[in-house]
Design an enzyme around this catalytic site. Structure first.
Site: not given
Ligand code: BGC
Length: 751
Positions: A285
């Protein structure tokens, strides 16, 4: 394998590794892997490290710097970069100007629609209709791919019991069987039938794993999840997603039982790779690799990179600990070249599977499909089926289109952006049809008396109350649209209280006092504690954030073109203090019942100790939730009858068939979601009071009867008891009914 001695007839259902790799649908000797290996043989260490980095354009000082990074093979993927010309140009640079011509894979969060926005995923789960959900995700992929996006960070499959957690909006609720069905549908919709089709995106099941159990619902917080709960509940939808062929998995932010999910060898290596045979790519993530330093699990970014690589995280999102350290880590022999090759092979294989090497470009014609009328129609249908009717006293609904006039009140009646919900990067409020607009279009402006009453959900000012009440008085009925704006749920948007914000409850009370029929429609990203509103309203529809077409979908239901048919994908609690409350809870040694609980009002002034009951309940909330999982009303009535089992005894490795008849005894053709629950009465570890094992959405015409049939295989009754996954002999209850609280009952035994 260790089998507990006190279970002589245990049926061990450990799936062998060979079988697991067949299920994932990827084979080592397929063409994509062969081509990835050939490419790998030509790559320098720098090329490989570049592939392991996913960068956000926002981090560059302008477009030229970004282009140079791509030219230098500095990254394998970009996120948040889209648009036909932009993507075609950056791919041209990657393919024709970088050393090996490896195309980028462009990722973005397309969570519940790209431009045509569908209900939030929690709402879609309330439809209990995997078929329409699959189609919604197919449409999202058609739209997103037309802008060069080839990878979506969806589906979000975090089971949660906590409505305070803002990200409950993004998932499928509390149940592993429902969430697994949705997971399959979403992956199939995202990836389509042919991965090389230009409209196919790679799916990314996230957040692996346990993120939905954040303490007190505070986003990103610590999680402690026992292995039985992890395996039997939390991992289930992820397994369904990988079985459906999901090409990627995202490792989560949270720390799970003391080990951050992004450095967790138990979940990422042992379970995902070794037990399930997952052959796809794992991406971190956003900065979840370097956040392991803040977790206190890695000394610095370099140490974090080692831990993520050892756990098998192939690509690092947004932070650069791989890029900065992998070379040195190899020299220091803290990681091996084979680990790097495995990661890069996984990444390249996804790119080959998607056909990116053969056609990295976007056809500008494809974007003509965006907001296609057929897509909007589907969004309307999904929003209709996602809406759950929680009360309909005196048949307040449906209303007649010939009604003299209606008062439309409430802060969400005309909030085009808010009805789209959270995690909606590309949907635009200007495309939304709000409830106010839909009611006006249907009835004509003249018949609609609109007063917002409150400017936004958190507004506490009573300034417009008199005007709202006056509008209600001069109308034949009241439609109140309230709830929460999109910003109150989603990532980082957790709440401590889960009641209606601002003075909405007071406004609803004032409207109820007019004596006019009052229909309350709640649009929100989480289940709210709406006990008072349920009492005040004559009818209540729970519409979540319904997306672009929320308005017309709601008028379809309110004015009776179709009956509400959604059912709750989560238990609704009475207040935040009752969290967690879920239908597969345990019985405890002191279960409460109607006879054995004492409401706080009934405690005598001078109580004896015995007057308290000594049972498991809250004095103020009682022992039941506000509404049970699976609950939802219809304009018609359904009668359940003739529950039959093919046998009262199931063979250790066999199955039984459970059937029932469901009759539409009311006066409207409608859908009913029929649910099958079981209870395993005694286990080597305690078993839940109820577990959903199957469901069907059936369309039943007035006066007709549908036969519904479920096959329960012994493997469906398996659970992880701390040592092995097994189905134990013994007595089982079975119910078929309209929700987790009601239904026809029988029982059977496993010999
Ligand atoms: C979130 C994810 C997301 C990623 C990219 C993160 O802050 O937890 O769910 O896919 O950002 O935008």
């Amino acid at each position: 394998m260790f089998i507990r001695k006190n279970i002589p007839l245990a049926i061990v259902v450990m799936v062998s590794l060979v079988l697991a790799s067949c299920l994932t649908g990827h084979h080592d000797n397929d063409e994509a892997v062969t081509r990835a290996n050939q490419m790998l043989a030509r790559m320098t260490l720098e090329d490989k490290i570049g592939q392991m980095s996913q960068l956000d354009p926002g981090f560059f000082d302008g477009e030229e710097q970004l282009k140079q990074a791509v030219r230098d093979g500095r990254c394998g993927s970009l996120l948040n970069y889209w648009g036909v010309e932009k993507v075609n140009e950056i791919q041209r640079i990657a393919v024709t100007e970088s050393r090996l011509g490896i195309p980028l894979i462009i990722g973005r969060d397309v969570i519940h629609g790209y431009r045509t926005i569908f209900p939030i995923p929690l709402g879609m789960a309330a439809s209990w209709n995997p078929g329409i959900v699959k189609e919604a995700f197919r449409i999202s992929s058609v739209e997103a791919s037309s802008q060069g996006i080839k990878w979506t960070f969806a589906p979000m499959l975090d089971i949660t019991w906590d409505p305070r957690w803002g990200r409950i909006a993004e998932g499928c609720g509390e149940d592993p069987v429902l969430a697994s069905a949705m997971a399959r549908a979403m992956v199939e919709g995202i990836q389509g039938d042919d991965l090389t089709d230009p409209t196919a995106l790679a799916a990314c099941a996230k957040h692996y794993v346990g993120y939905g159990f954040a303490e007190a619902g505070r986003d990103y917080n610590t999680t402690y999840i026992s292995e039985p709960l992890l395996r039997d509940v939390v991992l289930k939808p992820f397994k369904a997603a990988t079985d459906a062929g999901a090409l990627s998995i995202m490792s989560a932010f949270n720390d799970l039982n003391g080990v951050p999910a992004t450095g967790n060898e138990f979940t990422l290596k042992q379970i995902l790779r070794d037990e399930w045979g997952f052959k796809g790519m794992v991406v971190s993530d956003w900065a979840s690799v370097t956040e392991m330093v803040l977790h206190g699990y890695a000394t610095d970014d370099k140490d974090a990179a080692v831990k993520a690589i050892n756990a098998g995280v192939d690509m690092e999102m947004s932070s650069t600990s791989y890029f900065d350290n992998v070379k040195q880590l190899l020299e220091e022999k803290k990681i091996t070249e084979a680990q790097i090759d495995d990661a890069v092979r996984n990444i390249l294989t996804v790119k080959y599977r998607l056909g990116l090497f053969d056609n990295p470009y976007v056809n500008p014609e494809a974007q003509k499909k965006i907001l296609d009328p057929a897509f909007l129609d589907h969004a309307r249908k999904v929003a209709r089926q996602s809406t759950v009717m929680l009360k309909n006293e005196g048949n307040a609904l449906p209303m007649s289109e010939n009604i003299g006039s209606v008062a439309v009140i409430g802060p969400l009646a005309d909030a085009p952006r808010d009805q789209l919900g959270t995690w909606c990067f590309d949907g635009q409020g200007e495309n939304s049809v709000t409830p106010l607009r839909a009611v006006r279009e249907l009835l004509g402006e003249r018949k609609v008396n609109y007063v917002a009453g409150l400017s936004y959900s958190r507004d506490k000012s009573p300034d417009q109350f008199n005007a709202a009440v006056a509008a209600a008085r001069r109308s034949d009925a009241i439609l109140f649209f309230g709830g929460e704006e999109w910003i109150l749920s989603g990532e980082g948007q957790s709440r401590g209280e889960i009641d209606l914000p601002g003075s909405q409850s007071a406004l609803i009370e004032a409207l109820a006092a007019t004596g006019k029929p009052l229909v309350v429609v709640i649009m929100a990203g989480r289940p709210l504690a709406i006990g008072d509103e349920l009492q005040d309203a004559d009818a209540l529809l729970y519409a979540w954030h319904g997306g672009t077409m929320a308005g017309p979908a709601l008028t379809d239901l309110i004015f009776g073109k179709e009956s509400p048919s959604g059912k709750l994908p989560v238990t609704f609690v009475k207040g935040a203090g009752q969290i967690p409350f879920y239908h597969y809870r345990k019985n405890t040694g002191r279960p409460a019942s109607e006879k054995t609980w004492t409401p706080i009002e009934k405690i005598p002034v001078n109580p004896t100790q015995n007057s308290l009951g000594y049972r498991s309940f809250h004095l103020d909330y009682g022992y039941t939730p506000l509404l049970p999982f699976g609950y939802g009303l219809s304009y018609t009535t359904f009668d359940y009858s003739d529950l039959k089992l093919s046998s009262q005894v199931m063979d250790a490795s066999g199955s039984i068939t459970v059937t029932a008849r469901v009759t539409n005894s009311g006066n409207m053709d409608a859908d009913e979601i029929v649910q099958l629950y079981i209870r395993d009465r005694v286990g080597s570890i305690t078993r839940p009071v109820k577990e959903l094992k199957g469901f069907r959405r059936l369309h039943i015409k007035i006066g007709e009867t549908a036969d519904v049939e479920f096959v329960i295989n012994s493997a469906d009754l398996a659970f992880f008891n701390g040592a092995v996954t097994l189905t134990e002999p013994g007595e089982f209850d079975v119910w078929i009914g309209p929700n987790s609280d009601e239904g026809l009952h029988s029982d059977f035994i496993i010999e």
